[in-house]
Each structure stands twice: as structure tokens, then as C-alpha cells.
Design a protein around this motif. Structure first.
Motif, PDB file in Angstrom:
ATOM      1  N   MET A 154      -7.614  -6.709   1.888  1.00 40.61           N
ATOM      2  CA  MET A 154      -6.721  -5.879   1.084  1.00 40.61           C
ATOM      3  C   MET A 154      -7.169  -5.834  -0.382  1.00 40.61           C
ATOM      4  N   GLY A 155      -8.475  -5.711  -0.563  1.00 41.90           N
ATOM      5  CA  GLY A 155      -9.018  -5.564  -1.903  1.00 41.90           C
ATOM      6  C   GLY A 155      -9.156  -6.852  -2.689  1.00 41.90           C
ATOM      7  N   ASN A 156      -8.852  -7.986  -2.086  1.00 40.63           N
ATOM      8  CA  ASN A 156      -8.951  -9.272  -2.769  1.00 40.63           C
ATOM      9  C   ASN A 156      -9.835 -10.230  -1.984  1.00 40.63           C
ATOM     10  N   LYS A 157     -10.458 -11.145  -2.713  1.00 42.48           N
ATOM     11  CA  LYS A 157     -11.166 -12.239  -2.049  1.00 42.48           C
ATOM     12  C   LYS A 157     -10.144 -13.339  -1.822  1.00 42.48           C
ATOM     13  N   GLU A 183     -12.849 -10.977   2.352  1.00 40.88           N
ATOM     14  CA  GLU A 183     -12.305  -9.869   1.569  1.00 40.88           C
ATOM     15  C   GLU A 183     -11.176  -9.295   2.415  1.00 40.88           C
ATOM     16  N   ASP A 241     -10.487  -4.104   6.818  1.00 41.28           N
ATOM     17  CA  ASP A 241      -9.409  -5.087   6.959  1.00 41.28           C
ATOM     18  C   ASP A 241      -8.955  -5.206   8.415  1.00 41.28           C
ATOM     19  N   GLY A 247       0.797  -1.213   0.000  1.00 46.19           N
ATOM     20  CA  GLY A 247       0.000   0.000   0.000  1.00 46.19           C
ATOM     21  C   GLY A 247       0.829   1.261   0.000  1.00 46.19           C
ATOM     22  N   SER A 271      -7.410  -0.785   5.508  1.00 42.06           N
ATOM     23  CA  SER A 271      -8.726  -0.152   5.637  1.00 42.06           C
ATOM     24  C   SER A 271      -9.349  -0.556   6.975  1.00 42.06           C
TER      25      SER A 271
END
Length: 183
Positions: free
Chosen positions: A166-169, A164, A103, A90, A100
Motif C-alpha cells: 500500500m505504498g509503504n515499506k 512494499e 499488493d 484508498g 494495486s
């Protein structure tokens, strides 16, 4: 463990297998005032080998170290001197961006306590089989993740959890232990 209200969580990518060594280096090289916590999340599982069940620990996110600080710029400067550092995730602008809020909430569902040596252990969840083959979660981190459990493999004693992060599944596998069975 509760963290300061303004503390931010960061993730650092390191060479897989070097997570604990990196935490030790950070503990030695970074000022205590700069870093609130540095840890490697691990999960407890039960695995069967040589005919018996054994309790083992495995890295939850191999190749990653988590950092909590309310001084990100100072931490970033101090981390530049750590040779095991591969990449701070990031990175944005002058230093790096925090996880986030979603997260952090996900990690806090897992995080039990940080042990000596920077290990954060995800315990085995206890379950019971009710009438009609329904599974009831009695205790452990799965209680906080009910809507995210894709399946439970009672034979291997693991729960497959989709999340979910860090922006990923991604799918993580957590340990389960059957403690009661109702008929």
C-alpha cells in the motif's frame, strides 16, 4: 482459494481488536452476491513461555480487514451501515480504490485459505540448516518471499520480511520451525 478474475481487493481500517467482530457484522449485513470474501490475515508463530513452546496466532495487520468483491460500488453503499467501520483505505471519488496488482500478489503469497469466521492464516514455514549454517526454506509462505527476508531469528523462531504494501515499506514477522539440521 481462487477468486474471480475481475474481483478487486480492498482494505478497511477498523478499531484494533475489533477485526473479527467487524468480519462477523459484515457477513451478517452485506449481501452474499456483493462480497466474495471478507477476512483478517493472521500468522501462526511458535512462542516460548513457561518453559515450553506454544503455537499461537496473531494478527498480521492489526486494525485491518480485507474485502474481495467484483461489485465495489454496491459494497461501499452496504458498508456505510456497519458501525465498526473506521475508514476504507484508498477512498477516491464516489467510492474506494482497490489494492494495486502488486499488493494483491503480495497478499496471495501469504494467503493460505480463509477459515470459517473470516480468518486467513499464514502458516509456519519449515526450514533446515545446511552445511555452513545456510538456511534452506522447505515449505510455507517464506518460499514465495526469499528475496524479501531480512533476517531469521532461530532463537525466537521468526523471520523478518521486508515488503512494499500500500505504498509503504513495512516489516512483517512470520513463524519458522526448524525440521532438519545437516552437518
Amino acid at each position: 482459494m481462487r477468486y474471480k478474475r475481475n474481483s478487486m481487493w480492498y482494505v478497511m481500517q477498523v478499531v484494533s481488536g475489533q477485526e473479527n467482530r467487524t468480519v462477523q457484522m459484515i457477513d451478517k449485513m452485506v449481501y452474499k452476491e456483493t462480497l466474495e470474501s471478507c477476512f483478517v490475515p493472521v500468522r501462526r508463530l511458535r512462542k516460548k513461555y513457561q518453559g515450553t513452546w506454544h503455537e499461537v496466532t496473531e494478527k498480521l495487520f492489526p486494525g485491518y480487514v480485507f474485502l474481495i468483491t467484483d461489485h465495489p460500488q454496491s459494497l461501499y453503499e452496504e458498508l456505510k451501515g456497519i458501525p465498526a467501520l473506521t475508514k476504507i483505505l484508498g477512498r477516491c471519488g464516489d467510492y474506494f480504490t482497490p489494492l494495486s496488482d502488486a499488493d494483491v500478489q503480495t497478499m496471495e503469497k501469504f494467503k493460505n485459505k480463509t477459515e470459517a469466521g473470516g480468518i486467513s492464516e499464514v502458516k509456519i514455514s519449515q526450514i533446515a540448516i545446511e552445511e555452513g549454517e545456510r538456511i534452506k526454506i522447505l515449505s510455507g509462505p517464506l518460499k514465495n518471499l526469499k528475496g524479501q527476508i531480512r533476517k531469521m531469528n532461530l532463537h525466537k523462531r521468526i523471520a523478518e520480511v521486508e515488503m512494499e504494501f500500500m505504498g509503504n515499506k513495512l516489516v512483517v514477522y512470520l513463524g519458522i520451525e526448524m525440521v532438519e539440521q545437516f552437518s
